[in-house]
Design a protein around this motif. Structure first.
Motif, PDB file in Angstrom:
ATOM      1  N   ILE A 276     -32.798 -34.621  49.105  1.00  0.00           N
ATOM      2  CA  ILE A 276     -34.016 -34.969  48.370  1.00  0.00           C
ATOM      3  C   ILE A 276     -35.056 -33.863  48.535  1.00  0.00           C
ATOM      4  N   TYR A 277     -35.221 -33.363  49.765  1.00  0.00           N
ATOM      5  CA  TYR A 277     -36.132 -32.229  49.986  1.00  0.00           C
ATOM      6  C   TYR A 277     -35.713 -31.028  49.144  1.00  0.00           C
ATOM      7  N   GLY A 278     -34.399 -30.799  49.065  1.00  0.00           N
ATOM      8  CA  GLY A 278     -33.884 -29.673  48.289  1.00  0.00           C
ATOM      9  C   GLY A 278     -34.125 -29.780  46.798  1.00  0.00           C
ATOM     10  N   LEU A 279     -34.497 -30.984  46.316  1.00  0.00           N
ATOM     11  CA  LEU A 279     -34.842 -31.119  44.899  1.00  0.00           C
ATOM     12  C   LEU A 279     -36.020 -30.229  44.547  1.00  0.00           C
ATOM     13  N   GLY A 280     -36.836 -29.895  45.556  1.00  0.00           N
ATOM     14  CA  GLY A 280     -37.958 -28.991  45.306  1.00  0.00           C
ATOM     15  C   GLY A 280     -37.524 -27.656  44.744  1.00  0.00           C
ATOM     16  N   ILE A 281     -36.309 -27.212  45.117  1.00  0.00           N
ATOM     17  CA  ILE A 281     -35.796 -25.953  44.573  1.00  0.00           C
ATOM     18  C   ILE A 281     -35.637 -26.053  43.063  1.00  0.00           C
ATOM     19  N   SER A 282     -34.947 -27.104  42.626  1.00  0.00           N
ATOM     20  CA  SER A 282     -34.689 -27.278  41.188  1.00  0.00           C
ATOM     21  C   SER A 282     -35.972 -27.546  40.416  1.00  0.00           C
ATOM     22  N   ILE A 283     -36.835 -28.414  40.973  1.00  0.00           N
ATOM     23  CA  ILE A 283     -38.100 -28.712  40.298  1.00  0.00           C
ATOM     24  C   ILE A 283     -38.949 -27.451  40.192  1.00  0.00           C
ATOM     25  N   GLY A 284     -39.047 -26.715  41.304  1.00  0.00           N
ATOM     26  CA  GLY A 284     -39.849 -25.493  41.314  1.00  0.00           C
ATOM     27  C   GLY A 284     -39.310 -24.425  40.386  1.00  0.00           C
ATOM     28  N   MET A 285     -37.981 -24.239  40.389  1.00  0.00           N
ATOM     29  CA  MET A 285     -37.377 -23.256  39.491  1.00  0.00           C
ATOM     30  C   MET A 285     -37.613 -23.625  38.033  1.00  0.00           C
ATOM     31  N   ALA A 286     -37.447 -24.920  37.726  1.00  0.00           N
ATOM     32  CA  ALA A 286     -37.663 -25.372  36.346  1.00  0.00           C
ATOM     33  C   ALA A 286     -39.106 -25.128  35.913  1.00  0.00           C
ATOM     34  N   LEU A 287     -40.054 -25.453  36.785  1.00  0.00           N
ATOM     35  CA  LEU A 287     -41.462 -25.243  36.454  1.00  0.00           C
ATOM     36  C   LEU A 287     -41.792 -23.756  36.343  1.00  0.00           C
ATOM     37  N   GLY A 288     -41.281 -22.967  37.274  1.00  0.00           N
ATOM     38  CA  GLY A 288     -41.551 -21.534  37.241  1.00  0.00           C
ATOM     39  C   GLY A 288     -41.017 -20.873  35.987  1.00  0.00           C
ATOM     40  N   LEU A 289     -39.789 -21.247  35.597  1.00  0.00           N
ATOM     41  CA  LEU A 289     -39.174 -20.647  34.409  1.00  0.00           C
ATOM     42  C   LEU A 289     -39.855 -21.109  33.128  1.00  0.00           C
ATOM     43  N   SER A 290     -40.074 -22.425  33.004  1.00  0.00           N
ATOM     44  CA  SER A 290     -40.626 -22.944  31.753  1.00  0.00           C
ATOM     45  C   SER A 290     -42.111 -22.599  31.597  1.00  0.00           C
TER      46      SER A 290
ATOM     47  N   GLU B  70     -31.743 -25.544  35.061  1.00  0.00           N
ATOM     48  CA  GLU B  70     -31.974 -25.456  36.500  1.00  0.00           C
ATOM     49  C   GLU B  70     -32.542 -26.769  37.034  1.00  0.00           C
ATOM     50  N   GLY B  71     -33.422 -27.402  36.262  1.00  0.00           N
ATOM     51  CA  GLY B  71     -34.017 -28.655  36.707  1.00  0.00           C
ATOM     52  C   GLY B  71     -33.010 -29.784  36.776  1.00  0.00           C
ATOM     53  N   VAL B  72     -32.358 -30.080  35.662  1.00  0.00           N
ATOM     54  CA  VAL B  72     -31.419 -31.212  35.605  1.00  0.00           C
ATOM     55  C   VAL B  72     -30.175 -30.925  36.439  1.00  0.00           C
ATOM     56  N   GLY B  73     -29.560 -29.756  36.229  1.00  0.00           N
ATOM     57  CA  GLY B  73     -28.335 -29.422  36.964  1.00  0.00           C
ATOM     58  C   GLY B  73     -28.576 -29.291  38.456  1.00  0.00           C
ATOM     59  N   GLY B  74     -29.684 -28.669  38.823  1.00  0.00           N
ATOM     60  CA  GLY B  74     -29.983 -28.500  40.240  1.00  0.00           C
ATOM     61  C   GLY B  74     -30.223 -29.824  40.935  1.00  0.00           C
ATOM     62  N   ILE B  75     -30.935 -30.738  40.287  1.00  0.00           N
ATOM     63  CA  ILE B  75     -31.192 -32.056  40.873  1.00  0.00           C
ATOM     64  C   ILE B  75     -29.881 -32.825  41.057  1.00  0.00           C
ATOM     65  N   LEU B  76     -29.028 -32.829  40.031  1.00  0.00           N
ATOM     66  CA  LEU B  76     -27.745 -33.535  40.132  1.00  0.00           C
ATOM     67  C   LEU B  76     -26.893 -32.964  41.264  1.00  0.00           C
ATOM     68  N   GLY B  77     -26.782 -31.647  41.318  1.00  0.00           N
ATOM     69  CA  GLY B  77     -25.953 -31.019  42.341  1.00  0.00           C
ATOM     70  C   GLY B  77     -26.488 -31.243  43.742  1.00  0.00           C
ATOM     71  N   THR B  78     -27.798 -31.098  43.904  1.00  0.00           N
ATOM     72  CA  THR B  78     -28.400 -31.251  45.231  1.00  0.00           C
ATOM     73  C   THR B  78     -28.240 -32.668  45.755  1.00  0.00           C
TER      74      THR B  78
ATOM     75  N   TYR C 155     -23.071 -22.524  32.308  1.00  0.00           N
ATOM     76  CA  TYR C 155     -24.296 -22.289  33.066  1.00  0.00           C
ATOM     77  C   TYR C 155     -24.711 -23.568  33.795  1.00  0.00           C
ATOM     78  N   PHE C 156     -24.625 -24.691  33.098  1.00  0.00           N
ATOM     79  CA  PHE C 156     -24.978 -25.970  33.701  1.00  0.00           C
ATOM     80  C   PHE C 156     -24.056 -26.289  34.879  1.00  0.00           C
ATOM     81  N   VAL C 157     -22.750 -26.100  34.702  1.00  0.00           N
ATOM     82  CA  VAL C 157     -21.788 -26.357  35.787  1.00  0.00           C
ATOM     83  C   VAL C 157     -22.085 -25.461  36.981  1.00  0.00           C
ATOM     84  N   THR C 158     -22.404 -24.204  36.718  1.00  0.00           N
ATOM     85  CA  THR C 158     -22.729 -23.272  37.796  1.00  0.00           C
ATOM     86  C   THR C 158     -23.933 -23.749  38.594  1.00  0.00           C
ATOM     87  N   VAL C 159     -24.962 -24.191  37.904  1.00  0.00           N
ATOM     88  CA  VAL C 159     -26.181 -24.650  38.580  1.00  0.00           C
ATOM     89  C   VAL C 159     -25.915 -25.907  39.404  1.00  0.00           C
ATOM     90  N   VAL C 160     -25.121 -26.842  38.874  1.00  0.00           N
ATOM     91  CA  VAL C 160     -24.764 -28.049  39.624  1.00  0.00           C
ATOM     92  C   VAL C 160     -24.043 -27.675  40.917  1.00  0.00           C
TER      93      VAL C 160
END
Length: 425
Positions: free
Chosen positions: A134-148, A258-266, A314-319
């Protein structure tokens, strides 16, 4: 219930951490045009320059976290990295931008070791991989916000304004942390509440370096991250350069994935590790090995396809890339005594960042420069393909660590006997 509130606040902090770190990725192409930089310089800027300071500063700051107030350290770091991200927008040269990134790295190095130690004191061992996921979700959320946000702001205002936009709000978040987060008793999830005396620096180094399993999966994590970070850092530039996509389009696409795939994978990596790890603790290493191994072919297929299928891979890679971090950080908290948890985590992040975010983007940039004469714009595709060898070696090291894990867990339990419900995974 308060533990979950603290975890939610730490997720928000970590999201700001990665947003401020990752906004630069979507800005590499306009920065390159404005400051007339090579791919090698971009790799140094986005990778090694940040990772070197982040990794080296993390060790003494983690020692501070193991002795002092972790909450205050996180707040101080957040103010520094947020301010330096905004100041990056004022840079007029490569040297000035590098110096500002040093400041961002210094501030951000205070975050994860201290946060990891806090989480270990708020959650029992059998829930830690889930908590760290759950803490690691910050990576995906932050990356998604930074990119978008970075991509949209860059296209409408410019790359300098984009850095200022994402940097300044972090100061307010630091105030929230300082006011609402309590500093817990160290080791309160273990049997003894009384804190042991701090270890000397020599005893700390001897303990950390004596754990072969810990060093093996730390190095393996770094090598997997070498491939993953080279890929994630250069993908926006790759899409702009080879497919002529705009920064806002690339930011929207990559941010969403990065947001959706990263959250699912994490989440999947952490939850599966906790559930399967109750049967056999080696699942805390087998899951990272499986997911990092699957990342290699999916990354290759992304680089050597086009159209819709490219973004599927790309999505599979991020997951897959999101799934291997939480189990390894959770395992570190169980292998180490409470007084060494922040420092052990800092050592993992040192290996992770020097090899991964440090060497990965830099190596890919240097290879791209070297191959450009023969392959033109396709040089970046080839350089990213070559970096996949890092993940292959990393998976082998993590599997080797899995062979050593049972004996090291037994040694750790013998050194500090705890009830089975607290000391086992």
């Amino acid at each position: 219930m308060y533990a979950w509130y603290v975890l939610a606040i730490l997720v928000a902090v970590y999201s700001f951490n990665w947003m401020d770190r990752y906004v630069l990725v979507i800005l590499l192409q306009p920065i390159q045009r404005d400051l007339r930089l090579s791919d090698g310089q971009l790799g140094l800027l986005s990778g090694f320059a940040f990772a070197l300071v982040y990794s080296l500063a993390g060790i003494p700051l983690a020692r501070w976290a193991d002795r002092g107030s972790r909450r205050s350290l996180i707040c101080l770091g957040m103010v520094i990295w947020s301010a330096m991200t905004a100041i990056s927008g004022l840079a007029g040269s490569f040297a000035q931008l590098i110096a500002a990134r040093f400041g961002v790295a210094l501030g951000e190095s205070a975050c994860s070791p201290a946060a990891s130690s806090l989480i270990a004191d708020y959650f029992p061992a059998h829930r830690r991989a889930t908590a760290f996921a759950i803490y690691g979700l910050g990576i995906s959320i932050g990356m998604a916000l930074g990119l978008s946000l970075g991509g949209a702001a860059s296209e409408h205002f410019g790359w300098r304004e984009a850095l200022m936009l994402v940097g300044l709000p972090g100061v307010l978040m630091a105030v929230i942390v300082r006011v609402t987060v309590r500093e817990p008793v160290r080791g309160q999830q273990e049997a003894a509440i009384i804190e042991p005396p701090p270890l000397s620096l020599s005893d700390t180094v001897r303990t950390l370096l004596g754990r072969k399993c810990f060093l093996a999966y730390g190095a393996g994590l770094g090598l997997c991250s070498l491939s993953g970070n080279a890929f994630e850092t250069w993908t926006p530039t790759y899409l702009m350069r080879l497919f002529h996509m705009s920064s806002s389009s690339v930011g929207a696409w990559t941010g969403s994935v990065e947001g959706v795939g990263g959250i699912l994978g994490t989440l999947a990596g952490g939850v599966l590790a906790d559930r399967l790890g109750r049967r056999d603790e080696r699942w805390y290493l087998w899951i990272p090995a499986l997911t990092a191994g699957a990342m290699v072919p999916s990354m290759y297929l992304f680089l050597h396809n086009s159209g819709t299928s490219m973004f599927v891979f790309y999505f599979v890679t991020v997951v897959c890339a999101g799934a291997y971090m939480a189990p390894l950080i959770a395992l570190t908290q169980c292998l180490m005594p409470p007084r060494l948890r922040a420092q052990a985590t800092a050592l993992v992040y040192l290996l992770l960042n020097l090899i991964g975010p440090g060497a990965g983007p830099l190596l890919a940039g240097l290879l791209s420069d070297r191959l450009a004469g023969l392959y033109g714009a396709g040089a970046l595709r080839l350089s990213l393909t070559l970096t996949l060898s890092g993940a292959v070696i990393g998976v082998a090291l993590i599997l080797y660590a899995a062979r050593l894990l049972p004996s090291e867990l037994a040694a750790a339990a013998k050194a500090a006997p705890l009830p089975r419900s607290s000391s086992t995974l």
